[in-house]
Design a protein around this motif. Structure first.
Motif, PDB file in Angstrom:
ATOM      1  N   VAL A   1      92.536  42.866  11.801  1.00  0.00           N
ATOM      2  CA  VAL A   1      93.332  42.722  13.023  1.00  0.00           C
ATOM      3  C   VAL A   1      93.414  44.086  13.697  1.00  0.00           C
ATOM      4  O   VAL A   1      94.364  44.847  13.492  1.00  0.00           O
ATOM      5  N   PRO A   2      92.411  44.449  14.500  1.00  0.00           N
ATOM      6  CA  PRO A   2      92.482  45.726  15.225  1.00  0.00           C
ATOM      7  C   PRO A   2      93.595  45.704  16.263  1.00  0.00           C
ATOM      8  O   PRO A   2      94.034  44.638  16.706  1.00  0.00           O
ATOM      9  N   VAL A   3      94.064  46.884  16.648  1.00  0.00           N
ATOM     10  CA  VAL A   3      95.046  46.982  17.736  1.00  0.00           C
ATOM     11  C   VAL A   3      94.443  46.369  18.993  1.00  0.00           C
ATOM     12  O   VAL A   3      93.302  46.648  19.350  1.00  0.00           O
ATOM     13  N   PHE A   4      95.196  45.518  19.664  1.00  0.00           N
ATOM     14  CA  PHE A   4      94.686  44.835  20.838  1.00  0.00           C
ATOM     15  C   PHE A   4      94.400  45.823  21.967  1.00  0.00           C
ATOM     16  O   PHE A   4      95.040  46.867  22.088  1.00  0.00           O
TER      17      PHE A   4
ATOM     18  N   ALA B   1      89.055  51.775   7.638  1.00  0.00           N
ATOM     19  CA  ALA B   1      87.660  51.480   7.318  1.00  0.00           C
ATOM     20  C   ALA B   1      86.907  50.868   8.482  1.00  0.00           C
ATOM     21  O   ALA B   1      85.695  50.646   8.390  1.00  0.00           O
ATOM     22  N   PHE B   2      87.594  50.582   9.590  1.00  0.00           N
ATOM     23  CA  PHE B   2      86.937  49.942  10.728  1.00  0.00           C
ATOM     24  C   PHE B   2      85.766  50.785  11.227  1.00  0.00           C
ATOM     25  O   PHE B   2      85.869  52.019  11.352  1.00  0.00           O
ATOM     26  N   LEU B   3      84.672  50.116  11.537  1.00  0.00           N
ATOM     27  CA  LEU B   3      83.495  50.771  12.094  1.00  0.00           C
ATOM     28  C   LEU B   3      83.440  50.644  13.608  1.00  0.00           C
ATOM     29  O   LEU B   3      82.490  51.119  14.231  1.00  0.00           O
ATOM     30  N   GLU B   4      84.445  49.996  14.182  1.00  0.00           N
ATOM     31  CA  GLU B   4      84.514  49.802  15.629  1.00  0.00           C
ATOM     32  C   GLU B   4      85.783  50.440  16.180  1.00  0.00           C
ATOM     33  O   GLU B   4      86.824  50.451  15.513  1.00  0.00           O
ATOM     34  N   ASP B   5      85.699  50.953  17.394  1.00  0.00           N
ATOM     35  CA  ASP B   5      86.873  51.471  18.102  1.00  0.00           C
ATOM     36  C   ASP B   5      87.571  50.290  18.770  1.00  0.00           C
ATOM     37  O   ASP B   5      87.005  49.666  19.668  1.00  0.00           O
TER      38      ASP B   5
END
Length: 440
Positions: free
Chosen positions: A44-47, A84-88
């Protein structure tokens, strides 16, 4: 303006972003009947929000954090580490066409929630989606309109959609819990949200109030109080200053609303020993349900209202029995131990949770309503009592003395993920979970 007339309570669903309706059969990934449930990893990345708009940025941050918290609270999911996210999160695609799924499966995330928030003229639009990163497809897409401070409602609405898509159940995100606390110096009834937040005091009798129970529509709470010097049942509207009492002498205890009806069962002693009667929601006696030489107390109804479990001492010790309202037959349910009380029938209808004494300690068990071997859910952690089911049957709230004072805890239907809901002054007991309700 609509937002002024429907203050805080309305989140208007503008568009279903999926081309067609989602049915639980399509995406039944989690077998919620499995006691050895493996939690599904979800990211759940920050929106996303306009970096130049602090109001939108705060709404996006709060909504994503609440959504992650609620998903983890269900016990179905485990959150992927944001580090660990590989996406911004602020640069990634959130619509699906440009999502690089391998960057999410690489960190173990099998599900991905994306979101965006836009604020214009004081109104906020929340656009949220759930993706299967393994199958590389969108499962749920919703767009909500509200205010920038509607993060709680947005998170709960979308969590319900996520849980429904994955399990076939709507969850418990619109429910509350009533409980007893003596923090004021008296045992009063309090209310809180399903996760223990937003605690409010419900009764102000400055006496002893116990055993709250919610009506099916969530508008009424019946409870036992000693405000009149002896145990009497009061039936109180949750929001309005309306109430009713039972006009019968003697003891009155442990009310239990009939599912789908403005009726309740309660134990009354006006005819002699304590027997269970069926009453109207206004406290008028309809008929007597039990008759035995031993006391009959603590009724709880099956979801269809056709059967009622209760506690009776007709065999000499407190045991659970089941009464069939159609055949009028009564069958004994528990045979192990000499102290089995506080039954609570699951909304799914398949289990009855109850408190039982084993080796001198009270713990929580469940049993099939048709009989069989009980399953012990708590052990070696103080006294555990008063189980109550979440409206979807996935969680059980209960009181426990495992930390010394009695507190309210929650666990899955199989006894896993046991954790305290909140910390409040005094001691808390007698929890009762409401149905899923919106602004009763």
């Amino acid at each position: 303006m609509i937002r002024h007339r429907l203050k805080f309570v309305l989140l208007v669903l503008l568009v279903m972003l999926l081309p067609g309706p989602v049915t639980p059969a399509q995406y039944n990934y989690i077998d919620i009947s499995n006691p050895f449930l493996r939690k599904t990893p979800v990211a759940v990345p920050v929106f996303k929000a306009d970096a130049q708009d602090p109001v939108a940025m705060e709404a996006a941050r709060a909504a994503s954090e609440l959504l992650a918290y609620y998903l983890e609270f269900t016990g179905y999911f485990i959150l992927s580490d944001p580090g660990a996210f590989l996406e911004d999160p602020q640069a990634m695609d959130i619509t699906g066409s440009g999502i690089r799924y391998r960057n999410w499966t690489a960190i173990g995330a099998e599900l991905l929630v994306t979101g965006g928030v836009v604020v214009r003229d004081g109104d906020a639009v929340y656009e949220l989606r759930l993706f299967d990163t393994v199958k590389e497809k969108m499962l749920v897409g919703k767009r909500y309109r509200g205010s920038p401070k509607d993060q709680f409602q947005v998170a709960r609405r979308f969590c319900s959609e996520v849980v429904f898509a994955i399990t076939g159940s709507r969850g418990f995100f619109d429910s509350k819990i009533a409980f007893v606390s003596n923090g004021s110096g008296h045992k009063e009834i309090y209310l809180c949200e399903f996760d223990g937040s937003n605690i409010t005091r419900f009764t102000h009798h400055n006496s002893i109030s116990l055993f709250p129970d919610w009506s099916s529509d969530g508008r009424w709470i019946a409870y036992t109080t000693y405000a009149d010097k002896r145990p009497r049942i009061r039936i109180q509207h949750v929001r309005e200053n309306r109430s009713a009492r039972i006009d019968k002498p003697g003891l009155q205890a442990v009310p239990a609303w009939v599912p789908g009806k403005f009726e309740l069962a309660a134990s009354l002693s006006f005819s002699g020993d304590q027997e269970i009667y069926l009453l109207t929601g206004n406290g008028k006696v309809i008929k007597r349900l039990t008759s035995s030489m031993g006391i009959d107390v603590e009724p709880t109804w099956s979801p269809d209202g056709r059967r009622m479990a209760f506690v009776s001492k007709r065999s000499g010790t407190p045991q659970l029995y089941v009464y069939d309202t159609v055949s009028n037959r009564v069958q004994r349910l528990t045979f192990e131990g000499r102290y089995n009380t506080q039954p609570s029938w699951s909304p799914k209808g398949d289990r009855i949770a109850y408190s039982a004494m084993k080796n001198g300690v009270i713990d929580i068990f469940t049993i099939n309503p048709e009989g069989g071997e009980p399953i012990q859910l708590t052990e070696n952690q103080g006294s555990n009592e008063a189980p109550t089911w979440s409206p979807d049957g996935s969680l059980i709230a209960f009181s426990s003395t495992r930390e010394g004072k009695s507190r309210i805890y929650v666990m899955t239907a199989y006894g896993t993920d046991q954790r305290r809901l909140f910390t409040l002054s005094g001691e808390q007991s007698n929890p009762k979970w409401s149905p899923n309700i919106l602004n009763p």
